[in-house]
Write an enzyme that holds these catalytic residues in place. Structure first.
Site, PDB file in Angstrom:
ATOM      1  N   PHE A 107       0.895  -1.460   0.212  1.00 45.97           N
ATOM      2  CA  PHE A 107       0.158   0.148  -0.153  1.00 45.97           C
ATOM      3  C   PHE A 107       0.879   1.621  -0.303  1.00 45.97           C
ATOM      4  CE2 PHE A 107       0.688   0.231   4.096  1.00 45.97           C
ATOM      5  CZ  PHE A 107       0.721   1.435   4.864  1.00 45.97           C
ATOM      6  N   LYS A 108       1.698   1.342   0.758  1.00 49.13           N
ATOM      7  CA  LYS A 108       2.888   2.499   0.286  1.00 49.13           C
ATOM      8  C   LYS A 108       3.013   2.766  -0.682  1.00 49.13           C
ATOM      9  CE  LYS A 108       3.656   1.958   5.014  1.00 49.13           C
ATOM     10  NZ  LYS A 108       4.615   1.568   5.347  1.00 49.13           N
ATOM     11  N   ASP A 109       2.913   2.527  -1.659  1.00 46.02           N
ATOM     12  CA  ASP A 109       2.701   2.667  -3.460  1.00 46.02           C
ATOM     13  C   ASP A 109       2.506   3.524  -3.484  1.00 46.02           C
ATOM     14  OD1 ASP A 109       5.652   1.175  -4.551  1.00 46.02           O
ATOM     15  OD2 ASP A 109       4.156  -0.719  -4.437  1.00 46.02           O
ATOM     16  N   THR A 131       7.672   0.502   3.168  1.00 44.83           N
ATOM     17  CA  THR A 131       8.047   1.791   3.062  1.00 44.83           C
ATOM     18  C   THR A 131       9.216   1.951   2.502  1.00 44.83           C
ATOM     19  OG1 THR A 131       7.141   3.024   5.147  1.00 44.83           O
ATOM     20  CG2 THR A 131       8.410   4.627   3.914  1.00 44.83           C
TER      21      THR A 131
END
Length: 491
Positions: A128-130, A161
């Site tokens: 999800f960090k993308d 991250t």
């Protein structure tokens, strides 16, 4: 739109409001606080109706323009259009639903209760960090090019991250990345994803300690204002405001895709460690998004669950932090929690400053209202919709098996924590959306333990652990870290 520090007291070095571009490249404010808008922009029902028809890139532009008011509209629209494309976000799954960027999948629907999984791992590093980091890379490059400047990013990661930042920043003009991670405490896939990068502007440092040791060093360097200025230090951790606000977008997207009218509310459950992801949900709710509950899901490192159950915030020391099978949540000092506390205590910067000084000196604070406590604001937590729960390794294994058997999909360990806790907080008539953390392949050791087979890997990641790795191992020593940065920046 202007921004203030959570610690902007009358004596603060950050008492003057800043513009979005002024705080874009940095992390902590000069007084050690975190930036927030002076007031949250509000979203109308008419806007929500109009936004239902937008693509993800168009929605990102509409939301971000409320926060980045000093960036010309045409430039911001071009940046979001460049970032949120099918080419960037749809390579992981290879199915048609990926074209939605963050597709929803209904897992169960019975007795008026609905459980939905929002996919957030379609980006280049499968996490999800993308969703925010790809935008940050383009924003940074845009800002640096305008001033013909350069930036040395100094960050810490518990797993995702780091790789998201490095993949977003690799090859970017004028940018170097120095990324700290806890030595031998990430999954083999996560480690290889970071350390296999050979780009000359990427520097991986494995720290002998836990994530909180890495995070403490990032804060220590950020608080050395002369060193930070001389070496042009910025950050991509979620203490960076732009990281958080970019995550606001997928809360709106999830709501708009899960409902047909603005009369309906939804709840979100978020696997949580550093409080950045669910802080974006808090901001969305403050903007007027019809969110009922925000459910914090923790693993064995349950600092946040303890607070939302009791009102006591008690950080753990490195020796008390568990190394778990959901390692990205192995955090016992939640940096972004300060942003919520700032709202909880009525945006009283003096109070926030005092409370987090107590974290440094006494290891925490108590807002339960009990005799001898630091206040009674815990009584207000319900007004912000927060609930919480905890998941353990056994819970993760059981949930991974259940989801594979019942729904035919394999989820990662952090998402399993989220689903386990979400099922405890579902309410009739209010869809519960669980935010996915990553693809299961990143945590194959536990997947194999849970279901007896390997997680499927997207094309291009088949033998990533066998690639040559480039990294250095260092102790948790701020002086040595500064010397390393100085040696490799040439500044």
């Amino acid at each position: 739109m202007q921004y203030v520090s959570t610690r902007a007291t009358s004596a603060s070095a950050s008492r003057n409001p800043q513009q979005f571009s002024d705080i874009l490249l940095g992390g902590l404010a000069p007084d050690g606080g975190l930036y927030l808008p002076q007031e949250y922009p509000q979203v109308t029902g008419a806007e929500l109706d109009a936004w239902r028809r937008l693509s993800y890139a168009e929605l990102a532009y509409e939301i971000l323009r409320k926060f980045a008011t000093d960036i010309p509209d045409a430039d911001l629209k071009a940046l979001t259009a460049k970032t949120y494309t099918e080419q960037v976000y749809c390579n992981a799954r290879g199915d048609e639903s990926a074209a939605e960027i963050t597709p929803l999948r209904t897992l169960e629907q019975s007795a008026g209760k609905t459980l939905i999984l929002q996919a957030l791992s379609n980006g280049p590093t499968l996490a999800f960090k993308d969703m925010a980091m790809q935008l940050l890379g383009n924003l940074f490059e845009y800002a640096l090019a305008k001033n013909n400047d350069e930036l040395n990013i100094f960050g810490a990661t518990s797993g995702d991250t780091g790789s998201a930042a490095e993949y977003a920043m690799r090859g970017k003009r004028g940018i170097r990345v120095f990324m700290l991670s806890p030595h031998k405490k990430m999954s083999a896939f996560q480690t290889a994803q970071m350390f296999s990068l050979q780009d000359p502007n990427i520097f991986n440092i494995a720290v002998e300690g836990v994530f909180d040791d890495c995070q403490d060093m990032v804060k220590a360097v950020s608080n050395d204002l002369s060193f930070k200025a001389r070496h042009k230090i910025g950050t991509v951790n979620s203490i960076n405001w732009a990281r958080v606000v970019a995550q606001v977008v997928y809360y709106f997207r999830g709501y708009l895709k899960a409902t047909t009218s603005n009369d309906q509310k939804v709840s979100f459950t978020v696997p949580s460690g550093n409080f950045g992801n669910i802080c974006a949900g808090h901001i969305s709710r403050m903007m007027g998004l019809p969110i009922d509950k925000l459910v914090v899901a923790t693993n064995e490192n349950d600092v946040l669950d303890e607070f939302f159950r009791t009102g006591v915030y008690r950080v753990r020391k490195s020796a008390e932090t568990f190394h778990t099978s959901s390692p990205s949540m192995d955090i016992s000092k939640a940096s972004n929690f300060e942003r919520f506390v700032y709202d909880l205590v009525g945006r009283d910067a003096d109070r926030v400053h005092a409370l987090f000084r107590k974290v440094e000196t006494h290891g925490g604070f108590d807002l339960s209202g009990a005799p001898g406590s630091d206040g009674d604001e815990f009584r207000l937590v319900g007004q912000y919709g927060f609930q919480s729960g905890k998941s353990t390794h056994v819970d993760r294994l059981d949930t991974i098996r259940m989801v594979a058997d019942d729904y035919g999909i394999v989820i990662d360990t952090h998402t399993a924590d989220g689903i386990k806790v979400a099922r405890e907080h579902m309410a009739e008539g209010v869809p519960m959306i669980v935010l996915e953390t990553a693809l299961a392949a990143k945590f194959n050791e536990t997947i194999l333990e849970a279901i007896g087979t390997d997680a499927e890997r997207p094309a291009g990641f088949g033998s990533i652990e066998e690639l040559p790795q480039k990294f250095v191992v260092m102790p948790a020593d701020v002086a040595r870290m500064k010397a390393y940065i100085a040696e490799h920046t040439g500044l």
